[in-house]
Design a protein around this motif. Structure first.
Motif, PDB file in Angstrom:
ATOM      1  N   ASP A  79       4.834 -71.703   5.231  1.00 54.73           N
ATOM      2  CA  ASP A  79       5.883 -71.332   4.938  1.00 54.73           C
ATOM      3  C   ASP A  79       6.372 -70.577   3.931  1.00 54.73           C
ATOM      4  OD1 ASP A  79       9.336 -72.371   4.801  1.00 54.73           O
ATOM      5  OD2 ASP A  79       9.028 -74.138   4.205  1.00 54.73           O
ATOM      6  N   HIS A  81       9.018 -68.743   4.437  1.00 61.37           N
ATOM      7  CA  HIS A  81      10.145 -68.226   4.269  1.00 61.37           C
ATOM      8  C   HIS A  81      10.416 -68.811   3.025  1.00 61.37           C
ATOM      9  CE1 HIS A  81      10.114 -66.081   8.342  1.00 61.37           C
ATOM     10  NE2 HIS A  81       9.932 -67.299   8.568  1.00 61.37           N
ATOM     11  N   SER A  82      10.140 -69.832   2.840  1.00 60.91           N
ATOM     12  CA  SER A  82      10.364 -70.589   1.430  1.00 60.91           C
ATOM     13  C   SER A  82       9.644 -69.780   0.388  1.00 60.91           C
ATOM     14  CB  SER A  82      10.221 -72.099   1.531  1.00 60.91           C
ATOM     15  OG  SER A  82      10.767 -72.465   2.225  1.00 60.91           O
ATOM     16  N   HIS A  84       8.266 -66.744   0.298  1.00 61.22           N
ATOM     17  CA  HIS A  84       9.900 -65.319   0.232  1.00 61.22           C
ATOM     18  C   HIS A  84      10.698 -65.752  -0.744  1.00 61.22           C
ATOM     19  CE1 HIS A  84      13.073 -62.809   0.793  1.00 61.22           C
ATOM     20  NE2 HIS A  84      11.779 -62.017   0.517  1.00 61.22           N
ATOM     21  N   ASP A  85      11.300 -66.839  -0.270  1.00 60.81           N
ATOM     22  CA  ASP A  85      12.548 -66.948  -1.696  1.00 60.81           C
ATOM     23  C   ASP A  85      12.098 -67.375  -2.850  1.00 60.81           C
ATOM     24  OD1 ASP A  85      13.633 -66.257   0.710  1.00 60.81           O
ATOM     25  OD2 ASP A  85      14.238 -68.528   1.591  1.00 60.81           O
ATOM     26  N   TYR A  97       7.410 -57.830   3.982  1.00 62.50           N
ATOM     27  CA  TYR A  97       8.291 -59.413   4.266  1.00 62.50           C
ATOM     28  C   TYR A  97       8.561 -59.143   5.625  1.00 62.50           C
ATOM     29  CZ  TYR A  97      10.260 -63.714   4.836  1.00 62.50           C
ATOM     30  OH  TYR A  97      11.424 -64.590   4.940  1.00 62.50           O
ATOM     31  N   GLN A  98       8.007 -59.162   6.640  1.00 60.40           N
ATOM     32  CA  GLN A  98       8.555 -59.233   8.016  1.00 60.40           C
ATOM     33  C   GLN A  98       7.297 -60.099   8.920  1.00 60.40           C
ATOM     34  OE1 GLN A  98       8.609 -54.589   8.614  1.00 60.40           O
ATOM     35  NE2 GLN A  98       6.414 -54.968   8.996  1.00 60.40           N
ATOM     36  N   ASN A  99       7.854 -59.502  10.057  1.00 61.77           N
ATOM     37  CA  ASN A  99       6.874 -60.209  11.422  1.00 61.77           C
ATOM     38  C   ASN A  99       6.370 -58.612  11.749  1.00 61.77           C
ATOM     39  OD1 ASN A  99       6.180 -61.465  13.115  1.00 61.77           O
ATOM     40  ND2 ASN A  99       7.928 -61.878  14.212  1.00 61.77           N
ATOM     41  N   TRP A 104       4.350 -63.412  10.406  1.00 64.13           N
ATOM     42  CA  TRP A 104       4.838 -63.022   9.397  1.00 64.13           C
ATOM     43  C   TRP A 104       3.820 -62.988   7.958  1.00 64.13           C
ATOM     44  CZ3 TRP A 104      10.272 -62.251   7.982  1.00 64.13           C
ATOM     45  CH2 TRP A 104      10.736 -62.191   9.268  1.00 64.13           C
ATOM     46  N   LEU A 106       3.926 -61.368   3.859  1.00 66.29           N
ATOM     47  CA  LEU A 106       4.315 -60.839   2.532  1.00 66.29           C
ATOM     48  C   LEU A 106       3.138 -60.903   2.008  1.00 66.29           C
ATOM     49  CD1 LEU A 106       6.512 -61.629   0.307  1.00 66.29           C
ATOM     50  CD2 LEU A 106       5.787 -64.043   0.873  1.00 66.29           C
TER      51      LEU A 106
END
Length: 123
Positions: A79, A81-82, A84-85, A97-99, A104, A106
């Motif tokens: 996960d 995205h979590s 990153h947040d 931070y990208q695909n 993905w 980070l």
């Protein structure tokens, strides 16, 4: 000739051992395995352990390619995205931070200036 069998641990420098232990455990989910005067072993559920070395020397576990900083340690997550947040909310310096096609990616710095990378592969 004898051949290598496994990667045991990775060592990185930190400015303050106690703060680094807390940061890695609180932000990235490591657990403390052993602590000594100037070093500590941290672990995740899989993979080699991470050894932190406290030093006053100006050093970091980061190198450059075409003047761009690169992480020495790359981890996986389910996960990104979590993560990153969470790191963004904690004001962690995030540089990438990208695909990137395969998954993905980070990239960010710990408080001691070590760049770390995390990948979540595309299915």
């Amino acid at each position: 000739m004898s051949q290598l069998e496994a990667l045991l641990h990775v060592q990185i420098p930190v400015k303050c051992l106690n703060e680094a232990i807390s940061w890695y455990c609180d932000h990235l989910g490591f657990s403390l395995q052993a602590k000594f005067d100037k070093s500590a072993f941290l672990a995740l559920s899989a993979g080699p352990t991470l050894m932190l070395w406290e030093t006053a020397d100006e050093s970091s576990a980061t190198f450059t390619v075409d003047s761009q900083p690169m992480p020495v340690c790359l981890y996986t997550t389910a996960d990104i995205h979590s993560l990153h947040d969470h790191l963004q909310a904690q004001k962690v310096t995030i540089t990438h931070y990208q695909n990137d096609g395969f998954g993905w990616v980070l990239k960010f710095f710990d408080p001691s200036g070590n760049m770390l990378g995390v990948i979540q592969k595309n299915e």
